[in-house]
Design a protein around this motif. Structure first.
Motif, PDB file in Angstrom:
ATOM      1  N   VAL A  18       0.839  -1.205   0.000  1.00 40.33           N
ATOM      2  CA  VAL A  18       0.000   0.000   0.000  1.00 40.33           C
ATOM      3  C   VAL A  18       0.867   1.245   0.000  1.00 40.33           C
ATOM      4  O   VAL A  18       0.663   2.182  -0.778  1.00 40.33           O
ATOM      5  CB  VAL A  18      -0.935   0.007   1.236  1.00 40.33           C
ATOM      6  N   VAL A  19       1.864   1.228   0.883  1.00 38.61           N
ATOM      7  CA  VAL A  19       2.643   2.456   1.087  1.00 38.61           C
ATOM      8  C   VAL A  19       3.598   2.706  -0.070  1.00 38.61           C
ATOM      9  O   VAL A  19       3.860   3.847  -0.428  1.00 38.61           O
ATOM     10  CB  VAL A  19       3.411   2.354   2.430  1.00 38.61           C
ATOM     11  N   ASP A  80       4.902  10.538  -7.814  1.00 39.56           N
ATOM     12  CA  ASP A  80       4.505  11.052  -6.511  1.00 39.56           C
ATOM     13  C   ASP A  80       5.466  10.623  -5.403  1.00 39.56           C
ATOM     14  O   ASP A  80       5.770  11.376  -4.494  1.00 39.56           O
ATOM     15  CB  ASP A  80       3.079  10.568  -6.214  1.00 39.56           C
ATOM     16  N   ARG A  96      11.056  14.307   6.348  1.00 37.96           N
ATOM     17  CA  ARG A  96      10.997  12.884   6.044  1.00 37.96           C
ATOM     18  C   ARG A  96      11.947  12.096   6.913  1.00 37.96           C
ATOM     19  O   ARG A  96      11.649  11.000   7.388  1.00 37.96           O
ATOM     20  CB  ARG A  96      11.324  12.658   4.575  1.00 37.96           C
ATOM     21  N   LEU A 103       8.990   7.232  13.517  1.00 38.80           N
ATOM     22  CA  LEU A 103       8.310   5.956  13.385  1.00 38.80           C
ATOM     23  C   LEU A 103       9.047   4.856  14.111  1.00 38.80           C
ATOM     24  O   LEU A 103       8.438   4.000  14.753  1.00 38.80           O
ATOM     25  CB  LEU A 103       8.200   5.608  11.908  1.00 38.80           C
TER      26      LEU A 103
ATOM     27  N   ILE B  17       3.738   1.127   9.746  1.00 40.79           N
ATOM     28  CA  ILE B  17       3.769   1.209   8.279  1.00 40.79           C
ATOM     29  C   ILE B  17       2.714   2.194   7.802  1.00 40.79           C
ATOM     30  O   ILE B  17       2.950   2.998   6.893  1.00 40.79           O
ATOM     31  CB  ILE B  17       3.579  -0.187   7.655  1.00 40.79           C
ATOM     32  N   GLY B  18       1.555   2.103   8.406  1.00 40.29           N
ATOM     33  CA  GLY B  18       0.500   3.041   8.021  1.00 40.29           C
ATOM     34  C   GLY B  18       0.919   4.489   8.282  1.00 40.29           C
ATOM     35  O   GLY B  18       0.727   5.387   7.458  1.00 40.29           O
ATOM     36  N   ALA B  19       1.516   4.753   9.433  1.00 37.75           N
ATOM     37  CA  ALA B  19       1.963   6.109   9.747  1.00 37.75           C
ATOM     38  C   ALA B  19       3.010   6.569   8.753  1.00 37.75           C
ATOM     39  O   ALA B  19       3.013   7.718   8.297  1.00 37.75           O
ATOM     40  CB  ALA B  19       2.519   6.145  11.163  1.00 37.75           C
ATOM     41  N   ALA B  20       3.903   5.672   8.398  1.00 38.96           N
ATOM     42  CA  ALA B  20       4.921   6.031   7.400  1.00 38.96           C
ATOM     43  C   ALA B  20       4.251   6.422   6.094  1.00 38.96           C
ATOM     44  O   ALA B  20       4.639   7.392   5.441  1.00 38.96           O
ATOM     45  CB  ALA B  20       5.865   4.866   7.173  1.00 38.96           C
ATOM     46  N   GLY B  21       3.244   5.673   5.751  1.00 41.07           N
ATOM     47  CA  GLY B  21       2.551   5.997   4.524  1.00 41.07           C
ATOM     48  C   GLY B  21       1.933   7.374   4.550  1.00 41.07           C
ATOM     49  O   GLY B  21       2.017   8.137   3.592  1.00 41.07           O
ATOM     50  N   VAL B  22       1.341   7.707   5.697  1.00 37.49           N
ATOM     51  CA  VAL B  22       0.729   9.035   5.807  1.00 37.49           C
ATOM     52  C   VAL B  22       1.766  10.118   5.623  1.00 37.49           C
ATOM     53  O   VAL B  22       1.539  11.141   4.980  1.00 37.49           O
ATOM     54  CB  VAL B  22       0.052   9.178   7.188  1.00 37.49           C
ATOM     55  N   LEU B  23       2.940   9.876   6.179  1.00 33.65           N
ATOM     56  CA  LEU B  23       3.940  10.947   6.173  1.00 33.65           C
ATOM     57  C   LEU B  23       4.705  11.040   4.863  1.00 33.65           C
ATOM     58  O   LEU B  23       5.090  12.115   4.448  1.00 33.65           O
ATOM     59  CB  LEU B  23       4.937  10.718   7.312  1.00 33.65           C
ATOM     60  N   ILE B  24       4.922   9.919   4.239  1.00 34.18           N
ATOM     61  CA  ILE B  24       5.846   9.932   3.102  1.00 34.18           C
ATOM     62  C   ILE B  24       5.143  10.222   1.793  1.00 34.18           C
ATOM     63  O   ILE B  24       5.648  10.943   0.946  1.00 34.18           O
ATOM     64  CB  ILE B  24       6.616   8.602   3.035  1.00 34.18           C
ATOM     65  N   ARG B  25       3.963   9.632   1.617  1.00 32.18           N
ATOM     66  CA  ARG B  25       3.290   9.764   0.332  1.00 32.18           C
ATOM     67  C   ARG B  25       2.635  11.118   0.194  1.00 32.18           C
ATOM     68  O   ARG B  25       2.146  11.682   1.168  1.00 32.18           O
ATOM     69  CB  ARG B  25       2.214   8.679   0.169  1.00 32.18           C
ATOM     70  N   SER B  34      -3.650   4.666   3.872  1.00 32.71           N
ATOM     71  CA  SER B  34      -2.753   4.407   5.000  1.00 32.71           C
ATOM     72  C   SER B  34      -3.467   4.646   6.298  1.00 32.71           C
ATOM     73  O   SER B  34      -3.284   3.902   7.274  1.00 32.71           O
ATOM     74  CB  SER B  34      -1.525   5.317   4.914  1.00 32.71           C
TER      75      SER B  34
END
Lengths: 170, 100, 627
Positions: A18-19, A80, A96, A103, B17-25, B34
């Motif tokens: 997903v990510v 993106d 980042r 994290l 992983i979800g938090a990373a997704g929020v921040l990176i994408r 995410s």
């Protein structure tokens, strides 16, 4: 145990998918896989009803919604996700890095906190737990948890109205 | 039986992983997805602990959380669609009217 | 009557208010209203005096607390009146002389377009002066002190369209301000040592170690002396009084002769307990007084403006009063205050009468032989001059002699300087008489228009003349009514024993000096009129120096120009603009700058917001775990 490892690996892989996917459609499909793995976990944790609900609402409705939106408004720019070496937009380089560090800390903290917490032997009555079956949940839902149930339905109503209002073309 | 702590660690990993997704994408849809993943990981925690303590509270909570998540997705996606139509871009950095 | 003493203050207050609001409608009646109010006050003062006299000598001090003015923590001040022999005497002098001058002014000022305003100011002055002498604590006294300063400013500059008058008013107020600073700091010291500003508390504590030790009493008395030199026009703050002659003559008579300028003497007399504790302070008072007496006396010999002669004479006589209270003869000082009030007010009013008759002329070189045209004015002026010079049997003789005798007992040097000043006094007093009223007229046109003043003005002159002659008899050595009346206030022993041989001897010397001075003046200005010119020629530059008031005004002006102004400019630019304004504007600037920096958090980027949420959650988790 064996099942846990399999499904766990699938869930993590799907999450990474997903990510890290470049196209939103791929992300949506990975999400679907993630939800399915979780449904499996629910069954393993004796929450059969929830597993069913998970599949129906999440996998069946929410992912579909995502795919609809992707279809309607396109997937967005393909570049993106920045590769290392890309020029980063605005002042987001250091966030980042900080995000990654944060994290790690979060993960470590959660893990530590969970492991060192009070996780003793099972308590409560197996009979009342009732294997997480539909009858068990139903009997509890309509007696002790009636109010949250009603409020949830009101919330759904509000959400519906909101969605309609927001997407009307003026 | 798998120890509860394993489920909790798995949940933590999925949450991270979800938090990373929020921040990176930067793509707004993927950020949304995410967030959904983060909610799901917490649901997993609840169910695991419900089984641990043999009480149905956790499962009821998850049920309600799912309802909320569904509603939130519906409304959120409508907002996303409206904004994307206006800005003609799915990059979340373009929505910076609150700057200043 | 004792309990209603405050009525004395009510009448002039009412008068001032009514005239202030309805003056234009009252017109000429304002003069009668004001005089009537003062008359009522005078009546109250007489009743008070008589009432006090009826009480036994020990029980004549009454502290009448009217209401509580302010209190903050341990600091508490009442509005109250202290009725004792001293304040009753002062009140009597103030209201009595004021009454006569009010009546005189009704005639003198009758053509002035701002007639009602004058009387409003005069009543206000009477109110403030009475507050000063009747107060029972230093703060209320200070209110009166400032109030008479204000009244003086208003009245000196009454004809404010004349630049010289406006300037004189400013000068008076500013010079007095320096003195007031001294009194304020003295009050701070008093409060910090004693804890109260009430006279009763301060004087009962006077003997305790707190005030007696470590030079506290000396500091307080020296600061008070500073204030008194301002208000009573002694060295070094006397410079405003000659300029104050720009005001109307009744003002000069009332404020700058009989009452306001005596406030300094009253303050010292009232604070006698403090001065008794500090021989240094008292010595300073005496020496400043006597040196000023000589200083002003010599200047008066060279002045040709009739009112200014009298102004310097006032400064000189106030010096005598300071001498008196400085050597501990408080009753004698007050006695001289009383006789001086009579004859100085008389002299000023007579000078006013001369001005009135000569259409405003004041230069005595243009006068001459006025006794032919203005007999009443002449005889009353003569009586006043004789009292001033200390001619035997006139009032000034008795009071001045008492002071000189007390000075001799303290220090013969003081006595000698005082005696020389007395000689000067006699000479300049009779110089004025002979040059203005005797001899040949010097200005024909002026002389032909000269006329006597209306009865509204001459009757007060006559009354004052009677007082100038007779007022001294209450202090006859051997009779000593003054000493027995005022003695208990100052802790004195009551009536003195019969006068000693030394006292008679000094009396004779004083008499000789006075008469000798008068005779010298007669010879120099009537018999051989060339003498003054020869003396002036002989003394040369010394004479010019004296004539220019020893260049003191010039000195002060230079000081202000060269030191005070640049200093003030430096403070305005450096401290005020750069420092204080800079600090205030700087605060605003810093706040703005901080705001701009803080704004940078609001990037509008969702990613950053999400990041901050995450970081916060992480921190929370860590804290929960570590705890």
């Amino acid at each position: 145990m064996f099942l846990f490892v399999i499904f766990g690996a699938v869930a993590i892989a799907a999450a990474l998918g997903v990510v890290l996917s470049r196209k939103p459609v791929y992300s949506a499909l990975s999400l679907l896989l993630n939800f399915a793995a979780l449904a499996a976990f629910y069954v393993m944790l004796q929450a059969q009803f929830l597993a069913a609900v998970q599949v129906i609402t999440y996998a069946g409705a929410i992912v579909v919604l995502f795919l609809f939106v992707v279809m309607l408004i396109g997937g967005g720019a393909l570049t993106d996700l920045p590769r290392p070496g890309d020029r980063v937009r605005g002042s987001l380089a250091w966030p980042r890095i900080v995000a990654a560090l944060g994290l790690l800390v979060l993960l470590a903290g959660l893990a530590y906190g969970l492991i060192s917490g009070q996780l003793g032997t099972a308590q409560g009555s197996a009979a009342a737990f009732g294997q997480g079956s539909v009858q068990a949940i139903g009997s509890v839902l309509y007696t002790s948890y009636l109010l949250p149930f009603e409020l949830a339905s009101v919330l759904l109503l509000v959400g519906m109205i909101g969605a309609v209002v927001l997407t009307r073309k003026e | 039986m798998v120890p509860t702590s394993y489920y909790l660690i798995l949940s933590a990993i999925l949450f991270a992983i979800g938090a990373a997704g929020v921040l990176i994408r930067r793509n707004v849809l993927i950020i949304f997805m995410s967030v959904e993943m983060m909610i799901n990981s917490v649901d997993l925690t609840f169910v695991a602990l419900a089984r641990q303590f043999m009480q149905l509270n956790g499962q009821i909570f998850v049920l309600v959380a799912m309802v909320v998540a569904a509603t939130e997705v519906a409304v959120g996606l409508s907002i996303v669609m409206t904004i994307v139509r206006h800005k003609d871009s799915m990059n979340v950095d373009d929505v910076n009217l609150l700057k200043g | 009557m004792l309990d209603h003493a405050w009525l004395m203050l009510l009448f002039p207050a009412a008068g001032a208010l009514v005239i202030a609001f309805f003056g234009t409608r009252l017109g000429r009646a304002a003069g009668w209203l004001a005089s009537a109010m003062v008359a009522l006050s005078f009546g109250a003062a007489v009743a008070l005096f008589v009432g006090l006299a009826g009480l036994p000598a020990a029980g004549r001090s009454h502290d009448l607390a009217l209401w509580s003015w302010m209190g903050a923590g341990t600091f508490h001040v009442n509005v109250g009146l202290l009725i004792d022999q001293l304040s009753a005497t002062m009140a009597l002098i103030v209201t009595g002389i004021s009454l006569l001058i009010h009546i005189y002014s009704a005639g003198y000022m009758e053509e002035d377009p701002r007639f009602p305003r004058f009387f409003a100011y005069m009543n206000f002055f009477v109110l403030m002066m009475l507050t000063l002498v009747l107060a029972d604590n230093y703060l209320l006294l200070f209110v009166g002190w400032e109030g008479v300063g204000l009244a003086s400013y208003l009245l000196i500059g009454f004809w404010f369209d004349r630049p010289s008058a406006a300037d004189a008013g400013n000068k008076a107020f500013l010079v007095n301000r320096i003195g007031d600073f001294g009194l304020l700091v003295a009050m701070f010291f008093i409060w910090s040592s004693v804890g109260s500003l009430q006279f009763a508390d301060v004087f009962s504590q006077a003997a305790t170690a707190r005030l007696a030790g470590a030079g506290v009493a000396t500091t307080i008395t020296l600061l008070m002396l500073l204030a008194c030199t301002g208000k009573s026009a002694q060295l070094p703050l006397f410079v405003w009084l000659p300029d104050a002659m720009e005001g109307p003559t009744p003002v000069s008579a009332l404020i700058h002769a009989a009452t306001m300028v005596t406030a300094g003497v009253y303050l010292i007399a009232r604070s006698h307990s403090l001065f008794d504790l500090s021989p240094t302070g008292a010595a300073w008072v005496a020496w400043i007084g006597v040196i000023t007496a000589l200083f002003a006396g010599t200047i008066a010999l060279t002045i040709t403006d009739l009112k200014r002669i009298l102004a310097y004479s006032t400064i000189s006589q106030l010096g005598y009063m300071f001498l008196g209270v400085g050597v501990g003869a408080y009753a004698s000082g007050i006695f001289h205050l009383m006789t001086h009030a009579f004859f100085k007010a008389l002299l000023f009013l007579a000078a006013g009468s001369v001005m009135h008759g000569l259409n405003g002329e004041l230069d005595i070189r243009k006068m001459g032989n006025l006794r032919a045209k203005m007999p009443v004015t002449y005889w009353t002026f003569l009586a006043g001059a004789a009292a001033l010079a200390g001619i035997p049997l006139f009032s000034g003789f008795f009071s001045k002699d008492e002071i000189l005798y007390a000075a001799y007992q303290r220090s013969p040097a003081l006595w000698l300087v005082g005696l020389v000043a007395a000689a000067c006094t006699a000479v300049y007093a009779f110089r004025a008489v002979f040059v203005a009223f005797w001899g040949q007229e010097r200005d024909r046109r002026l002389f032909s228009h000269a006329h006597e003043s209306p009865p509204l003005m001459t009757v007060p002159l006559i009354i004052l003349a009677v007082g100038a002659v007779l007022a001294g008899y209450v202090g006859l050595p051997g009779l000593s009514l003054v000493e027995s009346w005022l003695g208990p206030v100052f802790g004195g022993a009551g009536p003195q024993a019969a006068p000693t041989a030394a006292q008679w001897l000094l009396l004779a010397v004083s008499a000789l000096v006075a008469v000798g001075g008068a005779a010298f003046a007669y010879w120099a200005y009537v018999v051989e009129p060339e003498v003054p010119k020869q003396v002036r020629g002989a003394l040369g530059w010394a004479f010019t120096a004296v004539e220019n008031k020893y260049y003191i005004d010039w000195l002060y002006n230079a000081f202000i120009r060269e030191v005070v102004r640049p200093l003030a400019g430096w403070f305005a630019a450096g401290v005020d603009q750069f420092g204080i304004d800079g600090a205030v504007n700087g605060m605003a600037g810093i706040t703005g700058w901080l705001g701009v920096q803080a704004r940078k958090v609001e990037t509008g980027l969702i990613g950053l917001y999400a990041l901050s949420i995450l970081l916060g959650a992480a921190a929370l988790v860590v804290w929960l775990v570590v705890r």
